[in-house]
Write an enzyme that holds these catalytic residues in place. Structure first.
Site, short mmCIF file in Angstrom:
data_model
loop_
_atom_site.label_atom_id
_atom_site.label_comp_id
_atom_site.label_asym_id
_atom_site.label_seq_id
_atom_site.Cartn_x
_atom_site.Cartn_y
_atom_site.Cartn_z
N CYS A 534 0.55 -1.58 -0.36
CA CYS A 534 -0.01 0.22 0.24
C CYS A 534 0.94 1.39 0.26
O CYS A 534 0.17 2.22 -0.52
CB CYS A 534 -0.66 0.17 1.29
SG CYS A 534 0.16 -0.52 2.86
N HIS A 842 -1.13 1.15 7.71
CA HIS A 842 -1.65 1.19 6.49
C HIS A 842 -2.10 2.73 5.62
O HIS A 842 -2.33 3.89 6.69
CB HIS A 842 -3.40 0.77 6.46
CG HIS A 842 -3.63 0.35 5.16
ND1 HIS A 842 -3.18 -0.27 4.19
CD2 HIS A 842 -5.58 1.27 4.50
CE1 HIS A 842 -4.48 -0.30 2.83
NE2 HIS A 842 -5.41 0.60 3.19
#
Length: 887
Positions: A534, A842
């Protein structure tokens, strides 16, 4: 007899030691390996072996030393591949399945590659020739050094007088020194006497890091129990501790690697270098390494309460004068010198070679994968394991793996002259001030055509009037001996022509779009998460919102400007794969429009290309999106750097530096930028790079010393508190800092360290400004306060605007503005957000896709329009993307 192991003769001793180096490389990795990763390593290394063989073939064999070093390097590469093929791969659990009837299609392709490599090794006839050269060279060396060695033995038996007063331990004084050292902040300097005290009482708790080339380290270094060498050319200021460990330490002995891996266990880490080195490069790199250990120790964080990271503020000469011991040259260094500085070292090194030649040129007949010609191509499946030692470019000051020596600070040694063209001939006229705020970044005196985006709404400014200069040898004191042919022709200088309106080449393997085609630059496509990727996805979505950049890669124009001679480039590997990912996303968006089934795009091949350049991105671990952003921009820059093969600039003489300090920041920074363009000149520089000045000032006599630093990403501190505005971060970034006693500047006028200040000033603002919010402190704690960033940002007050009209000698007209004309207003077009801690979390992003689609939220494969007006102003923002607006 064949098959019976013979005793090792002195002639074969070198081969045995070289083989042991290859064994260390192969068998010293505790990470679980899989078949695809090992084969990729084999293919890369075998290509390196072939490159060395070609060099040996073309080498003048009267230069026996250089030929021998190349042969040693080739032999190690051969042995590494041989070990993998014969001793590692057959014992992998996956190998048995891959050679059986239940093998998958992927495994069958991998086995083909394995047998192809096996066959090549078995039929290789060059390795015997290489071994013979190594053995013969050792015989010659032994004969040459036999008399010398005899004399050294006689000298070593002489007893030297011992100064017992010098080695008498004064415990009270030593304990006082140690108490004083314990009170210092990490990052401070210590004296020779303080280091001696530490070594007498705390040697087991002390790790010394020698920041000099391996050759100098082997010749002499401080004698202590725990010491390692990290070469100044092996890392960049943007590295993390993991990159130092996995890349810079590749050529180091096993025990040094182990010591560095245990660095957080030591109570003191002391860095030292040669402070008398003329270019000051060693000390600059020492400071960079100090910052890496203090601020970017992500793999093995250093707790300041347990470990002090300091540096020796005295020279090695003073160390000897103060009674410090020196460990002299080790003979083994002649056999296995693995220095990566200079030319012709043993490995030269694995890291640098893999940066430059890890992948051969992209096969121009295929768009599906990145083959490793002439071997079968590795399938583009996901790689999730294995981190064998690999090289990295760091690519420039990426900023920039391995790096070249840095840009020396402006101007020629002898006098204050604008050495703008470095090794090129001087121009015959100086352009007048450029009033175009988006004028392209071309070196003065060249006939470069601007590399402008086809969408640029501002036309090129008409050619400014020229001004003859009677004193134009200010370009260089060498100008009167430059070949006059260069004065008549600029054909050898780097060219960045305007983007053509047709396809750039008929045989290009990649689908390109002409500038006349309608390009939907607002495409919205998700990206698959390939296992903690990510951090890549969020940056790609933001970068691909930079319209000027993506047009150049979509229409294929970038390929004309790949410079395969660029010292730090990947020879187009990164650029080609960046373009392919962009086109995959563009085509996925196009298929969606005509009703075809669509999904997210995989970034696997692009990630593998990144990993081939920098091993930090090789496995499936989470990384910092900021590091990836810097790596990507610097990597693309080095690939497209039209001046990437030019030598570094010379440093300033003290007289020239003093003269420069009398100029305004506006003028001095412009001069430095012109010089910078002679070694760094690409579309990335034109679109993303800015510059800031770091000025030290003596509070006693007011003397200053200023250095100028180019940046692709501007990191600004986040003040503590509940919330703040982005402008508060810029105020913090540019405020004057009073230096602590142990950080004081050595003033050249006062001839001693004096109370001093440090101030950063932005001297060049780019077209596209990327801002990094420094949310992590030295202890890796995250500052989660809400930084309110505006959609329209005015940075005009922070731009150096102190011009007093004073120009250096020999210049009768203003230096080109290169777009540096206020005001500096920016519009937000992207934000990368981070949730969690440095070690886990994240990344997502918000991207402005234009007036029709507006702001889009991206979370890997998922994307959607924002749900309310200012959703993109997020408390989790980490990296911001702004585009300069001119009206």
């Amino acid at each position: 007899m064949p098959g019976i192991e013979q005793p090792v003769s002195r002639k074969n001793e070198t081969l045995v030691k070289l083989s042991s180096l290859a064994d260390e490389f192969v068998f010293n990795d505790e990470v679980q390996l899989n078949l695809q990763d090992v084969l990729q390593e084999c293919v890369d290394t075998y290509q390196n072996y072939q490159d060395e063989v070609k060099k040996i073939k073309n080498m003048d064999h009267t230069e026996s030393e250089k030929v021998s070093e190349l042969c040693k390097s080739a032999y190690i590469y051969y042995k590494i591949v041989h070990n993998f093929i014969t001793k590692v791969i057959p014992h992998l659990p996956e190998f048995e399945v891959a050679t059986g009837p239940k093998a998958s299609k992927l495994q069958a392709e991998l086995i083909k590659i394995y047998y192809s490599l096996f066959s090549r090794l078995e039929s290789d006839k060059k390795i015997s020739y290489i071994k013979n050269i190594i053995i013969k060279h050792m015989d010659t060396q032994e004969n040459n050094h036999s008399v010398e060695s005899h004399e050294q033995v006689k000298l070593s038996n002489k007893k030297l007088p011992v100064n017992r007063d010098a080695i008498e331990i004064d415990k009270d004084s030593i304990l006082q020194d140690i108490r004083y050292i314990n009170g210092k902040r990490s990052g401070s300097g210590i004296s020779c006497s303080e280091l001696l005290s530490l070594m007498k009482m705390k040697e087991d708790s002390l790790l010394l890091i020698d920041v000099r080339p391996k050759l100098e380290y082997d010749a002499h270094h401080i004698k202590t129990k725990n010491i390692i060498c990290i070469e100044p050319i092996s890392f960049k200021e943007s590295y993390s501790d993991q990159q130092i460990e996995k890349t810079s330490m590749i050529p180091s002995p096993k025990h040094e690697i182990q010591l560095f891996q245990r660095r957080s266990e030591f109570q003191y880490i002391i860095l030292y270098t040669d402070l008398e080195e003329k270019s000051n490069f060693y000390f600059q790199q020492l400071k960079s390494l100090l910052e890496i250990l203090l601020q970017r120790s992500f793999l093995r964080p250093i707790d300041d309460r347990k470990t002090k990271v300091l540096f020796l503020s005295d020279s090695l000469q003073n160390w000897i004068k103060n009674g410090g011991e020196i460990d002299k040259s080790q003979e083994v260094s002649k056999i296995r010198n693995r220095s990566i500085s200079g030319s012709g070292p043993l490995l030269n090194s694995l890291s640098e070679r893999k940066t430059i030649g890890a992948f051969p040129d992209i096969n121009r007949n295929s768009t599906k994968q990145m083959p490793i010609s002439p071997l079968p191509s590795l399938p583009g499946s996901e790689r999730t394991v294995a981190t064998p030692p690999n090289g990295s470019s760091t690519l420039g000051r990426i900023n920039s793996p391995v790096t070249h020596y840095p840009k020396a600070p402006l101007i020629n040694d002898s006098e204050f002259h604008l050495n703008i063209n470095n090794n090129h001939s001087p121009p015959t006229h100086l352009p007048s001030k450029d009033n175009n705020p988006l004028a392209s970044s071309m070196p003065i005196g060249s006939d470069h055509k601007p590399f402008m985006s086809p969408q640029n709404s501002l036309p090129l400014a008409p050619k400014p009037p020229t001004l003859e200069s009677k004193n134009y040898n200010f370009i260089s004191d060498r100008s009167n001996i430059i070949d006059q042919k260069q004065n008549r022709s600029r054909s050898l200088e780097p060219q960045l022509p305007p983007i053509p309106s047709t396809l750039i080449r008929k045989n290009s393997p990649e689908k390109t779009l002409s500038c006349n085609q309608m390009m939907d630059t607002s495409f919205t496509v998700g990206l698959e998460n390939m296992g903690n990727s990510c951090y890549i996805n969020c940056i790609i979505q933001c970068i691909f919102a930079t319209t000027e950049l993506i047009k150049i890669f979509l229409n294929g124009t970038y390929a004309k400007h790949i410079n395969k001679q660029s010292k730090l480039g990947s020879k187009g590997v990164l650029s080609h794969n960046f373009a392919k990912l962009l086109k995959d996303m563009y085509e996925e968006n196009s298929s969606k429009k005509i009703g075809k089934k669509h999904g997210a795009v995989k970034t696997l091949q692009f990630k593998m290309a990144c990993a081939s350049v920098n091993s930090l991105f090789k496995d499936a671990s989470q990384q910092d999106c900021l590091e990836f952003c810097q790596f990507l921009l610097d990597g693309l820059h080095e690939d497209l750097n039209q001046c990437g093969a030019n030598p570094p600039l010379k440093e300033l003489s003290p007289e020239a530096e003093k003269m420069r300090e009398n100029l305004s920041l506006r003028v001095a920074s412009s001069i430095e930028w012109e010089r910078y363009l002679t070694t760094d000149f690409s579309i990335i520089v034109d679109l993303f790079q800015g510059q800031y000045a770091s000025q030290l000032r003596c509070k006693v006599c007011n003397r200053t010393s200023t250095t100028y630093q180019a940046f692709s990403v501007l990191s600004v501190p986040v003040p503590s508190g509940k919330s703040c505005g982005l402008l508060d971060c810029f105020i913090e970034f540019t405020k004057t800092e009073n230096l602590e006693v142990d950080e004081q500047w050595f003033c050249p006028s006062c001839k001693k360290k004096q109370p001093s200040t440090k101030k950063l000033t932005i001297t060049r603002l780019p077209r596209n400004l990327i801002i990094h919010l420094k949310r992590f402190d030295n202890m890796m704690n995250k500052n989660n306060i809400f930084v309110r960033y505006p959609q329209i940002l005015d940075l005009t007050p922070f731009w150096a605007n102190d011009s007093d009209g004073k120009l250096p000698p020999g210049i009768t007209d203003e230096i080109p503005a290169r777009g540096q004309v206020p005001p500096f207003n920016y519009r937000l077009y992207g934000a990368a957000c981070h949730f969690g801690t440095l070690y886990g979390g994240h990344y997502t992003s918000y991207v402005d896709k234009g007036p029709e689609k507006g702001w889009i939220y991206f979370d890997d494969t998922v994307y959607r329009p924002v749900r309310f007006q200012n959703e993109f102003i997020s408390p989790s923002a980490y990296v911001l993307f702004y585009h300069r607006i001119t009206s």
